[in-house]
Scaffold this active site. Structure first.
Site, PDB file in Angstrom:
ATOM      1  N   SER A  42     -28.640 -14.459  76.820  1.00 54.28           N
ATOM      2  CA  SER A  42     -29.831 -15.076  77.407  1.00 54.28           C
ATOM      3  C   SER A  42     -29.892 -16.534  76.973  1.00 54.28           C
ATOM      4  O   SER A  42     -28.894 -17.100  76.527  1.00 54.28           O
ATOM      5  CB  SER A  42     -31.079 -14.305  76.964  1.00 54.28           C
ATOM      6  N   ASN A  43     -31.042 -17.159  77.114  1.00 51.44           N
ATOM      7  CA  ASN A  43     -31.216 -18.554  76.684  1.00 51.44           C
ATOM      8  C   ASN A  43     -32.650 -18.712  76.184  1.00 51.44           C
ATOM      9  O   ASN A  43     -33.479 -17.811  76.356  1.00 51.44           O
ATOM     10  CB  ASN A  43     -30.906 -19.504  77.856  1.00 51.44           C
ATOM     11  N   PRO A  44     -32.985 -19.842  75.562  1.00 48.66           N
ATOM     12  CA  PRO A  44     -34.302 -19.939  74.891  1.00 48.66           C
ATOM     13  C   PRO A  44     -35.485 -20.251  75.804  1.00 48.66           C
ATOM     14  O   PRO A  44     -36.570 -20.550  75.315  1.00 48.66           O
ATOM     15  CB  PRO A  44     -34.122 -21.107  73.903  1.00 48.66           C
TER      16      PRO A  44
END
Ligand code: CTP
Length: 455
Positions: free
Chosen positions: A254-256
């Site tokens: 995923s990513n932030p």
């Protein structure tokens, strides 16, 4: 390419200097947080009049808020009677003069009871009567327990308030006084402060537009006030948040992204009268009032939901941070680090669908499509290429490497690039204020296009 003037350039404190603020405090535990809020308003140079409901006085002392604001706190419409210096002098009309005096009215915390009264037009206290009289924008900051906040009656009242043109700041998520966790917390005083500054700045800008820009030769003709619901009858689709691409049942890529920008756009579009569908990846944010939310996890799920809801949309705003790659063969069982994989685990990834490009390819006539470009280097070149290749009407270029901008921050510094070649650089500002600024540009251009087509 013609450069348009930049958006907001004053630091938030500047917007409050010399302004008259009303702060309505109702009876919830978050009332204690209004003390630092009053202090910050005062330090920024605002004149603050606090109005408290009777139950608010049980949570925080009127003496505290009166001392900090340097004005006597008001609660009842009719003062105490004989002996009260104001009872003889028609103090009951104060709500009218306060309503005319204020540049902005903030209700924080707004309890379920106070929301219901505001939505219903009650006038049984100084706070309520002044809210009815006020000639200025009203900002409502709900705060209550999780299950109360989720109750259909509360949601209905919030929709009513948004529909009446008031600004609702969604409750924050977190630990609540009851011990439950969820949405219901009053936004932090710093977030309320920033929103107040942004609303005051918008108001000034609107006033400036109405009065017309000053030129060397004098004043140009005044522009008409923009309609209160510029997106009424429009259907808007917003994507927001990250996606999660499963590696095995307990791990993902995923990513932030927190979804803040997309949620802010959804809220701003709903406040402009649009019917909004928000396709959201996993985030901790509460659904903005009046917005229909569809939760998804993976890029494939987001693709399916966005394609379905884009079909009837007039405007599509793609703020999601979609993973570009997903594990080619996610494991059904948890991957073990010893037996199967040794010291190095090699994941094979394949491309996810580019949702924005797919929607651009099938874009129906009349639909407007806005994408984001997240670039760490040579941003303008990449953004203009994406605008062209994905058949967009606008692209918002942001650079996560700029200090205080991008993922996980409350603010952003972006450039809006239009397919017509116009570019507008916005100064760093809170994401919610940026959503307002972007939607103002988009709505104005949509109206102009409609007028051109004669619709
Ligand atoms: N986007 C999308 N589907 C993807 C990837 C991105 O819809 N699989 C959308 C995003 O929502 C954003 C825009 O495309 O509005 C640009 O995203 P960005 O990550 O900047 O660029 P990419 O197109 O993925 O290109 P690259 O990773 O090569 O920079």
């Amino acid at each position: 390419m013609p450069a348009l003037p930049s958006g907001r350039d004053a630091p938030p404190e500047k917007e409050l200097s010399g302004r008259n603020l009303l702060l309505g405090v109702s009876g919830g535990i978050a009332a204690y947080k209004t003390a630092p809020l009053v202090r910050r308003f005062k330090k920024a140079g605002a004149d603050v009049q606090v109005l408290m409901t009777e139950s608010a006085r049980r949570f925080v002392s009127p003496l505290t808020l009166g001392t900090l604001s340097e004005r006597e706190v008001l609660s009842a419409i009719f003062p105490d009677g004989p002996g009260d210096p104001e009872s003889e002098g028609g103090a009951w009309t104060k709500h009218v003069s306060l309503g005319l005096w204020a540049d902005l009215f903030v209700v924080a915390p707004a309890t379920a009871q106070t929301l219901a009264k505001l939505a219903g037009g009650f006038s049984d206290s100084m706070l309520m009567a002044t809210a009815l009289s006020a000639q200025c924008p009203l900002l409502v900051c709900p705060s209550m327990d999780r299950d109360m906040y989720a109750h259909p009656a509360v949601e209905r009242n919030l929709r009513t308030l948004s529909g009446d043109g008031h600004t609702v700041m969604p409750a924050a998520r977190g630990e609540l006084a009851s011990g439950l966790t969820g949405p219901g917390r009053m936004p932090e005083p710093s977030a309320i402060f920033d929103r107040v500054a942004a609303m005051l700045s918008d108001r000034e800008e609107e006033k400036g537009k109405r009065e017309g820009p000053r030129t060397a030769g004098g004043t140009e003709p005044a522009q008409a006030k923009p309609p209160p619901y510029p997106l009424a009858d429009r259907r808007v689709l917003v994507t927001a948040g990250p996606t999660r691409e499963p590696i095995d049942p307990v791990r993902h890529l995923s990513n932030p992204s927190t979804g803040t920008m997309g949620f802010a756009l959804a809220e701003a579009a709903a406040q402009r009268g649009a019917a909004v569908t928000l396709v959201a990846g996993p985030t901790a944010l509460a659904t903005p009032p009046g917005v229909e939310r569809v939760d998804v996890e993976t890029a494939d799920e987001m693709h399916a939901a966005a394609t379905e809801h884009a079909a009837g949309a007039d405007l599509v705003l793609m703020a999601a941070a979609v993973a570009d790659y997903t594990p080619a063969a996610p494991s059904d069982a948890k991957l073990k680090k010893d037996r199967q994989n040794g010291d190095a685990l090699v994941l094979r990834l394949h491309r996810t669908p580019d949702i924005l490009a797919a929607l651009g390819e099938k874009k129906p006539g009349g639909q407007r499509l806005l994408g984001f470009a997240l670039e760490t280097d040579d941003g303008p070149t990449h953004a203009r290429r994406k605008l062209r290749e994905k058949n967009l009407d606008w692209i918002v270029l942001n650079s996560p490497t700029r200090e205080g901008s991008g993922f996980g921050t409350g603010a952003n510094e972006v450039t809006l690039i239009g397919a017509d070649g116009r570019e507008e650089a916005f100064d760093r500002m809170p994401k919610r204020a940026l959503a307002d600024a972007l939607l103002d540009r988009v709505a104005a251009s949509t109206e102009a296009a409609d007028a051109h087509r004669g619709t």
